[in-house]
Scaffold this motif. Structure first.
Motif, short mmCIF file in Angstrom:
data_model
loop_
_atom_site.label_atom_id
_atom_site.label_comp_id
_atom_site.label_asym_id
_atom_site.label_seq_id
_atom_site.Cartn_x
_atom_site.Cartn_y
_atom_site.Cartn_z
N ALA A 164 6.67 5.26 -3.35
CA ALA A 164 6.36 4.22 -4.34
C ALA A 164 5.97 2.91 -3.65
O ALA A 164 5.04 2.23 -4.08
CB ALA A 164 7.56 4.00 -5.25
N TYR A 165 6.65 2.55 -2.56
CA TYR A 165 6.29 1.35 -1.81
C TYR A 165 4.89 1.49 -1.21
O TYR A 165 4.11 0.54 -1.22
CB TYR A 165 7.29 1.07 -0.70
N ASP A 166 4.60 2.67 -0.66
CA ASP A 166 3.28 2.89 -0.06
C ASP A 166 2.17 2.78 -1.09
O ASP A 166 1.12 2.18 -0.81
CB ASP A 166 3.23 4.26 0.62
N VAL A 167 2.39 3.33 -2.25
CA VAL A 167 1.38 3.25 -3.32
C VAL A 167 1.21 1.80 -3.76
O VAL A 167 0.09 1.34 -4.00
CB VAL A 167 1.77 4.18 -4.49
N GLY A 168 2.30 1.07 -3.82
CA GLY A 168 2.22 -0.35 -4.17
C GLY A 168 1.45 -1.15 -3.12
O GLY A 168 0.67 -2.04 -3.46
N ILE A 169 1.68 -0.84 -1.84
CA ILE A 169 0.93 -1.51 -0.77
C ILE A 169 -0.55 -1.18 -0.87
O ILE A 169 -1.40 -2.07 -0.72
CB ILE A 169 1.50 -1.11 0.61
N LEU A 170 -0.87 0.07 -1.13
CA LEU A 170 -2.28 0.46 -1.30
C LEU A 170 -2.93 -0.33 -2.43
O LEU A 170 -4.03 -0.87 -2.28
CB LEU A 170 -2.41 1.94 -1.58
N ALA A 171 -2.24 -0.40 -3.56
CA ALA A 171 -2.80 -1.10 -4.72
C ALA A 171 -3.00 -2.58 -4.41
O ALA A 171 -4.04 -3.16 -4.75
CB ALA A 171 -1.89 -0.93 -5.93
N TYR A 172 -2.03 -3.20 -3.74
CA TYR A 172 -2.13 -4.62 -3.43
C TYR A 172 -3.25 -4.89 -2.44
O TYR A 172 -4.05 -5.82 -2.64
CB TYR A 172 -0.80 -5.13 -2.89
N VAL A 173 -3.34 -4.13 -1.37
CA VAL A 173 -4.37 -4.35 -0.36
C VAL A 173 -5.75 -4.08 -0.94
O VAL A 173 -6.70 -4.82 -0.67
CB VAL A 173 -4.09 -3.50 0.89
N TRP A 174 -5.88 -3.04 -1.74
CA TRP A 174 -7.18 -2.77 -2.36
C TRP A 174 -7.57 -3.89 -3.32
O TRP A 174 -8.74 -4.23 -3.47
CB TRP A 174 -7.18 -1.43 -3.06
N TRP A 175 -6.57 -4.48 -3.99
CA TRP A 175 -6.85 -5.61 -4.86
C TRP A 175 -7.38 -6.78 -4.04
O TRP A 175 -8.31 -7.48 -4.46
CB TRP A 175 -5.58 -5.99 -5.61
N LEU A 176 -6.80 -7.01 -2.87
CA LEU A 176 -7.29 -8.07 -1.99
C LEU A 176 -8.71 -7.79 -1.52
O LEU A 176 -9.53 -8.71 -1.39
CB LEU A 176 -6.36 -8.24 -0.79
N VAL A 177 -9.05 -6.53 -1.26
CA VAL A 177 -10.41 -6.16 -0.88
C VAL A 177 -11.37 -6.47 -2.03
O VAL A 177 -12.48 -6.97 -1.81
CB VAL A 177 -10.49 -4.68 -0.47
N ILE A 178 -10.94 -6.20 -3.25
CA ILE A 178 -11.78 -6.49 -4.42
C ILE A 178 -12.03 -7.99 -4.52
O ILE A 178 -13.16 -8.44 -4.77
CB ILE A 178 -11.12 -5.96 -5.71
N ILE A 179 -11.00 -8.79 -4.31
CA ILE A 179 -11.15 -10.24 -4.36
C ILE A 179 -12.12 -10.71 -3.29
O ILE A 179 -12.98 -11.56 -3.52
CB ILE A 179 -9.78 -10.94 -4.21
N PHE A 180 -12.00 -10.13 -2.09
CA PHE A 180 -12.92 -10.49 -1.01
C PHE A 180 -14.36 -10.12 -1.36
O PHE A 180 -15.28 -10.90 -1.14
CB PHE A 180 -12.50 -9.81 0.29
N LEU A 181 -14.56 -8.93 -1.93
CA LEU A 181 -15.92 -8.52 -2.29
C LEU A 181 -16.49 -9.36 -3.42
O LEU A 181 -17.71 -9.50 -3.53
CB LEU A 181 -15.94 -7.04 -2.67
#
Length: 95
Positions: A41-58
């Motif tokens: 669950a922590y790993d999935v949360g980290i994936l979601a958060y980091v991917w969200w940051l990638v979206i903000i960057f894009l």
């Protein structure tokens, strides 16, 4: 540049999705002592958060990335990552 080579473009996006969150996931799994279900669950949360940051960057539309990859590819990738991030959030709430 990568617009003419679709395989290189796909490999670039896959590496971006896999490599960027990897150090945080490894650090979390090595430092925490929890059940595998909680770690997942922590790993999935980290994936979601980091991917969200990638979206903000894009969403800032960096010119150097726009030149190499192209706007349609960036928009497609951002849409795909948004959907995956939303699915990760839903999955982490189940556990």
């Amino acid at each position: 540049m990568l617009k003419k080579h679709p395989l290189a473009l796909y490999i670039t996006w896959i590496v971006a999705l896999a490599v960027i969150p990897l150090p945080l996931i490894i650090l979390t799994n090595n430092q925490l002592t929890a059940d595998y279900e909680d770690l997942f669950a922590y790993d999935v949360g980290i994936l979601a958060y980091v991917w969200w940051l990638v979206i903000i960057f894009l969403s800032t539309r960096p010119r150097w990335l726009e030149k190499y990859i192209g706007i349609p590819s960036m928009y497609f990738f951002a849409c795909f990552v948004r959907r995956c991030s939303a699915d990760c959030c839903d999955c982490s709430q189940i556990f």
